[in-house]
Design a protein around this motif. Structure first.
Motif, PDB file in Angstrom:
ATOM      1  N   ILE A  26       0.844  -1.203   0.000  1.00 38.49           N
ATOM      2  CA  ILE A  26       0.000   0.000   0.000  1.00 38.49           C
ATOM      3  C   ILE A  26       0.876   1.250   0.000  1.00 38.49           C
ATOM      4  N   LEU A  27       1.922   1.263   0.814  1.00 35.47           N
ATOM      5  CA  LEU A  27       2.820   2.419   0.847  1.00 35.47           C
ATOM      6  C   LEU A  27       3.544   2.599  -0.488  1.00 35.47           C
ATOM      7  N   ARG A  28       3.990   1.490  -1.091  1.00 30.64           N
ATOM      8  CA  ARG A  28       4.644   1.571  -2.399  1.00 30.64           C
ATOM      9  C   ARG A  28       3.696   2.137  -3.453  1.00 30.64           C
ATOM     10  N   ARG A  29       2.455   1.647  -3.467  1.00 30.75           N
ATOM     11  CA  ARG A  29       1.472   2.120  -4.452  1.00 30.75           C
ATOM     12  C   ARG A  29       1.218   3.610  -4.285  1.00 30.75           C
ATOM     13  N   MET A  30       1.014   4.044  -3.058  1.00 29.42           N
ATOM     14  CA  MET A  30       0.711   5.458  -2.829  1.00 29.42           C
ATOM     15  C   MET A  30       1.908   6.356  -3.138  1.00 29.42           C
ATOM     16  N   ALA A  31       3.090   5.906  -2.792  1.00 26.47           N
ATOM     17  CA  ALA A  31       4.277   6.713  -3.067  1.00 26.47           C
ATOM     18  C   ALA A  31       4.553   6.807  -4.568  1.00 26.47           C
ATOM     19  N   GLY A  32       4.291   5.729  -5.278  1.00 28.96           N
ATOM     20  CA  GLY A  32       4.582   5.695  -6.704  1.00 28.96           C
ATOM     21  C   GLY A  32       3.472   6.165  -7.609  1.00 28.96           C
ATOM     22  N   GLY A  34       0.453   7.918  -6.388  1.00 35.87           N
ATOM     23  CA  GLY A  34      -0.389   8.973  -5.822  1.00 35.87           C
ATOM     24  C   GLY A  34      -1.157   8.502  -4.603  1.00 35.87           C
ATOM     25  N   LEU A  35      -1.517   9.471  -3.773  1.00 32.34           N
ATOM     26  CA  LEU A  35      -2.188   9.159  -2.508  1.00 32.34           C
ATOM     27  C   LEU A  35      -3.567   8.538  -2.678  1.00 32.34           C
ATOM     28  N   HIS A  36      -4.167   8.714  -3.844  1.00 33.42           N
ATOM     29  CA  HIS A  36      -5.511   8.181  -4.072  1.00 33.42           C
ATOM     30  C   HIS A  36      -5.511   7.041  -5.087  1.00 33.42           C
ATOM     31  N   ASP A  37      -4.447   6.242  -5.059  1.00 33.21           N
ATOM     32  CA  ASP A  37      -4.315   5.121  -5.983  1.00 33.21           C
ATOM     33  C   ASP A  37      -5.442   4.112  -5.771  1.00 33.21           C
ATOM     34  N   ALA A  44      -6.775  -2.094   0.634  1.00 36.21           N
ATOM     35  CA  ALA A  44      -7.240  -1.715   1.971  1.00 36.21           C
ATOM     36  C   ALA A  44      -8.679  -2.165   2.188  1.00 36.21           C
ATOM     37  N   LEU A  45      -9.518  -2.024   1.177  1.00 39.98           N
ATOM     38  CA  LEU A  45     -10.922  -2.443   1.278  1.00 39.98           C
ATOM     39  C   LEU A  45     -11.023  -3.948   1.464  1.00 39.98           C
ATOM     40  N   ASP A  46     -10.238  -4.699   0.706  1.00 35.30           N
ATOM     41  CA  ASP A  46     -10.255  -6.150   0.804  1.00 35.30           C
ATOM     42  C   ASP A  46      -9.797  -6.629   2.188  1.00 35.30           C
ATOM     43  N   ALA A  59      -1.966   5.419   6.067  1.00 34.34           N
ATOM     44  CA  ALA A  59      -0.937   5.231   5.042  1.00 34.34           C
ATOM     45  C   ALA A  59      -0.673   6.547   4.307  1.00 34.34           C
ATOM     46  N   ARG A  60      -1.728   7.265   3.957  1.00 34.85           N
ATOM     47  CA  ARG A  60      -1.562   8.568   3.292  1.00 34.85           C
ATOM     48  C   ARG A  60      -0.831   9.544   4.194  1.00 34.85           C
TER      49      ARG A  60
END
Length: 137
Positions: A26-32, A34-37, A44-46, A59-60
């Motif tokens: 999750i941190l990798r996705r948001m950093a790479g 955007g915060l609303h990936d 996170a929902l799953d 995380a954001r």
């Protein structure tokens, strides 16, 4: 400014615990991306079910706190990488409850522990999700 520890090599294995790997991705996705990936949101929902928003907000907040306070570049691997960079290892140690010493090495700024508080809160939320989902190895 380049530092001797600015290496993109995947020096460390992925975290052994499922919830820690979830947090890292999750941190990798948001950093790479955007915060609303959207994929980070779906992860996170799953995992979090109806409480997924708390995981996303923490995380954001951690990504923003690190971006604002770090005195150096923090190197992250792509979200699907099979290992962790040294910086990701430090980040996961911080999320797992490490102290000012780890925060100082990660950000080159131990006098401003803003991100440490957020990291600990994220770690507690990941632990809560692991307990709720019975993710034990």
């Amino acid at each position: 400014m380049a530092h001797p520890h600015d290496s993109t090599a995947l020096e460390l294995p992925l975290p052994a615990r499922r919830h820690q790997t979830l947090g890292l991705v999750i941190l990798r996705r948001m950093a790479g991306h955007g915060l609303h990936d959207a994929r980070a949101t779906m992860l996170a929902l799953d995992a979090g079910g109806t409480d997924f928003r708390k995981l996303l907000v923490l995380a954001r907040a951690l990504i923003v706190d690190l971006a604002r306070t770090s005195q150096r570049r923090i190197l992250l691997a792509p979200c699907c990488a099979a290992g962790m960079t040294r910086d990701e290892g430090l980040l996961m140690a911080l999320v797992s409850g490490a102290g000012l010493d780890v925060h100082g090495v990660l950000t080159d700024d131990s006098s401003c522990p803003v991100a440490m508080t957020t990291a600990h809160a994220l770690g507690e939320e990941l632990e809560r999700i692991a307990t709720r989902n019975r993710w034990r190895r």
